[in-house]
Design a protein around this motif. Structure first.
Motif, PDB file in Angstrom:
ATOM      1  N   LEU A 255       0.819  -1.207   0.000  1.00 26.95           N
ATOM      2  CA  LEU A 255       0.000   0.000   0.000  1.00 26.95           C
ATOM      3  C   LEU A 255       0.858   1.265   0.000  1.00 26.95           C
ATOM      4  CD1 LEU A 255      -2.898  -0.777   2.520  1.00 26.95           C
ATOM      5  CD2 LEU A 255      -3.066  -0.511   0.052  1.00 26.95           C
ATOM      6  N   GLY A 256       1.998   1.184   0.650  1.00 29.59           N
ATOM      7  CA  GLY A 256       2.865   2.346   0.752  1.00 29.59           C
ATOM      8  C   GLY A 256       3.472   2.781  -0.564  1.00 29.59           C
ATOM      9  N   SER A 257       3.338   1.979  -1.594  1.00 30.41           N
ATOM     10  CA  SER A 257       3.896   2.352  -2.903  1.00 30.41           C
ATOM     11  C   SER A 257       2.979   3.302  -3.672  1.00 30.41           C
ATOM     12  CB  SER A 257       4.158   1.102  -3.742  1.00 30.41           C
ATOM     13  OG  SER A 257       2.942   0.433  -4.035  1.00 30.41           O
ATOM     14  N   PHE A 258       1.736   3.452  -3.208  1.00 26.77           N
ATOM     15  CA  PHE A 258       0.804   4.359  -3.878  1.00 26.77           C
ATOM     16  C   PHE A 258       1.061   5.795  -3.414  1.00 26.77           C
ATOM     17  CE2 PHE A 258      -1.495   0.316  -3.870  1.00 26.77           C
ATOM     18  CZ  PHE A 258      -1.814   0.202  -5.224  1.00 26.77           C
ATOM     19  N   GLN A 264      -0.969  10.927   2.363  1.00 25.06           N
ATOM     20  CA  GLN A 264      -1.719  10.853   3.616  1.00 25.06           C
ATOM     21  C   GLN A 264      -0.785  10.645   4.807  1.00 25.06           C
ATOM     22  OE1 GLN A 264      -4.900  11.789   3.444  1.00 25.06           O
ATOM     23  NE2 GLN A 264      -6.154   9.989   3.089  1.00 25.06           N
ATOM     24  N   ALA A 265       0.182   9.743   4.633  1.00 23.00           N
ATOM     25  CA  ALA A 265       1.139   9.484   5.711  1.00 23.00           C
ATOM     26  C   ALA A 265       1.993  10.718   5.997  1.00 23.00           C
ATOM     27  CB  ALA A 265       2.023   8.296   5.350  1.00 23.00           C
ATOM     28  N   ALA A 266       2.360  11.447   4.932  1.00 28.91           N
ATOM     29  CA  ALA A 266       3.150  12.665   5.119  1.00 28.91           C
ATOM     30  C   ALA A 266       2.358  13.718   5.885  1.00 28.91           C
ATOM     31  CB  ALA A 266       3.581  13.218   3.757  1.00 28.91           C
ATOM     32  N   ARG A 310      -7.100  14.830  15.864  1.00 35.39           N
ATOM     33  CA  ARG A 310      -8.192  14.376  14.999  1.00 35.39           C
ATOM     34  C   ARG A 310      -7.673  13.971  13.613  1.00 35.39           C
ATOM     35  NH1 ARG A 310     -13.976  17.162  15.081  1.00 35.39           N
ATOM     36  NH2 ARG A 310     -13.620  16.435  17.209  1.00 35.39           N
ATOM     37  N   GLU A 311      -6.767  14.771  13.067  1.00 39.20           N
ATOM     38  CA  GLU A 311      -6.254  14.456  11.732  1.00 39.20           C
ATOM     39  C   GLU A 311      -5.460  13.154  11.734  1.00 39.20           C
ATOM     40  OE1 GLU A 311      -3.599  16.416   8.099  1.00 39.20           O
ATOM     41  OE2 GLU A 311      -3.959  17.557   9.933  1.00 39.20           O
ATOM     42  N   VAL A 317      -6.963   5.517  10.890  1.00 41.90           N
ATOM     43  CA  VAL A 317      -8.080   4.573  10.727  1.00 41.90           C
ATOM     44  C   VAL A 317      -8.374   4.352   9.244  1.00 41.90           C
ATOM     45  CG1 VAL A 317     -10.558   4.290  11.093  1.00 41.90           C
ATOM     46  CG2 VAL A 317      -9.103   5.045  12.974  1.00 41.90           C
ATOM     47  N   GLN A 318      -8.363   5.424   8.477  1.00 38.93           N
ATOM     48  CA  GLN A 318      -8.641   5.299   7.043  1.00 38.93           C
ATOM     49  C   GLN A 318      -7.592   4.436   6.349  1.00 38.93           C
ATOM     50  OE1 GLN A 318      -8.448   8.979   4.871  1.00 38.93           O
ATOM     51  NE2 GLN A 318      -9.440   8.134   3.056  1.00 38.93           N
TER      52      GLN A 318
END
Length: 363
Positions: A255-258, A264-266, A310-311, A317-318
């Motif tokens: 998943l991390g290759s997308f 989102q992770a950044a 919150r972010e 979770v997403q």
């Protein structure tokens, strides 16, 4: 401003991290949160043996005279480990409220707290509008009324209670076996414990000092500690999410290759670092003598902490997908704790309103 840790602080951080890794892994935590008291007594004893509960008390009260930065380090580690138990009130509230009272009775209680033999719950101003009143009775006082949402109020050995005495705020000590004391405990959504506490002519001992000033200082220290705990939880959630993205395979690739997932992770990392900066700011601000300036700074910090919490929680979770909603995965538990910390000591709207009423940060 120099934010580098001292050698002593590095040793403290490393030692506490090792202790939590050894005795507070996720599975062990889950076992102890299923029933009262909601935490591991053996871990609490080990924390006392480390000297953690002596750290925040003044040297005059028999402690080590630790700083707000030391408290921040401990609470951030607690957040990373999802540590349960009356840590906020025993480690943060009790030293703030008791250190200035030099009576023999209070010094004896402090010694027991430092030794890990006594846990503390702070029954502060009730968010539901209920209040406790105090009146003189012989050589002491008795309390009447009810407090709701008291953290570990049914499990703690000692209650520190804010009450109204002759129309003014006052602080009192109530032991868990006091007459007329009824405590009803319950689990909260984040694996911690709460309680409804009822006082019916319950004997109490008044704490010396300016109660209004002590309460204000204690609320400031608790808010800064909650900020640090939230940063620890965010960092752990970020680390776990990144690890999941590196190993979860979808369409024959991780998943991390997308690229969209990487963005989102950044964003999670940026939010965590913003929160960390404001946690430092909050810890620096608790010693501010000007109460209004302190309130402005702490509200500014809590606004960003709540926004980041919150972010980070929602994105984690997403990115984990449906598995994040299961009880078996830690991510969902971190999300719940961050949601509860958002509400602690004032939510986003409360602190935005207070910051606005005080004229903004102004610095």
């Amino acid at each position: 401003m120099n934010f580098d840790l001292t050698d002593e602080q590095r040793m403290l951080d490393d030692a506490f991290a090792r202790l939590l890794a050894d005795k507070c892994d996720f599975e062990t935590r889950q076992k102890f949160t299923r029933a009262a008291p909601g935490f591991d007594p053996a871990l609490w004893e080990a924390m006392a043996e480390m000297g953690l509960f002596a750290l925040p008390f003044s040297e005059e009260a028999g402690g080590l005279g630790g700083t707000a930065a030391d408290t921040m380090l401990v609470m951030e580690r607690a957040g990373r480990a999802l540590l349960t138990g009356p840590v906020l009130d025993t480690f943060v509230a009790a030293p703030a409220l008791l250190s200035q009272d030099g009576s023999d009775a209070v010094l004896s209680l402090i010694e027991e707290i430092i030794d890990g033999a006594v846990t503390v719950a702070y029954a502060a101003k009730d968010a539901t509008g209920q209040k406790v009143t105090a009146e003189a009775a012989g050589e002491g006082f008795v309390l009447s009324g009810k407090k709701s949402l008291v953290r570990y109020g049914a499990e703690a050995d000692l209650l520190i209670v804010s009450a109204e005495l002759n129309g003014a705020p006052a602080l009192f000590l109530v032991k868990s076996d006091a007459a007329g004391l009824t405590r009803t405990g319950y689990p909260t959504q984040d694996g911690q414990r709460g309680a409804e506490v009822v006082f019916a002519a319950t004997p109490a001992v008044q704490i010396a000092g300016d109660a209004a000033a002590l309460i204000a200082e204690t609320e400031a220290r608790l808010l800064a500690a909650a900020c640090a705990e939230a940063v620890g939880a965010m960092q752990a959630l970020l680390d776990q999410t990144v690890d999941y993205l590196k190993t979860r395979v979808q369409f024959n690739v991780t998943l991390g290759s997308f690229q969209a997932v990487q963005h989102q992770a950044a964003e999670m990392m940026i939010a965590t670092e913003l929160a960390r900066s404001m946690s430092y700011f909050a810890s620096m601000s608790v010693s501010e003598a000007d109460a209004e300036a302190r309130a402005r700074r702490l509200s500014a910090a809590k606004v960003q902490i709540n926004r980041s919490a919150r972010e980070v929680g929602q994105k984690a979770v997403q990115l984990h997908g449906g598995i994040a909603m299961t009880m078996e995965l830690a991510a969902g538990h971190y999300f719940k704790r961050l949601t509860m910390v958002e509400m602690l000591f004032g939510d986003f709207d409360f602190h935005m309103d207070r910051l606005s009423a005080l004229g903004g940060l102004g610095e």
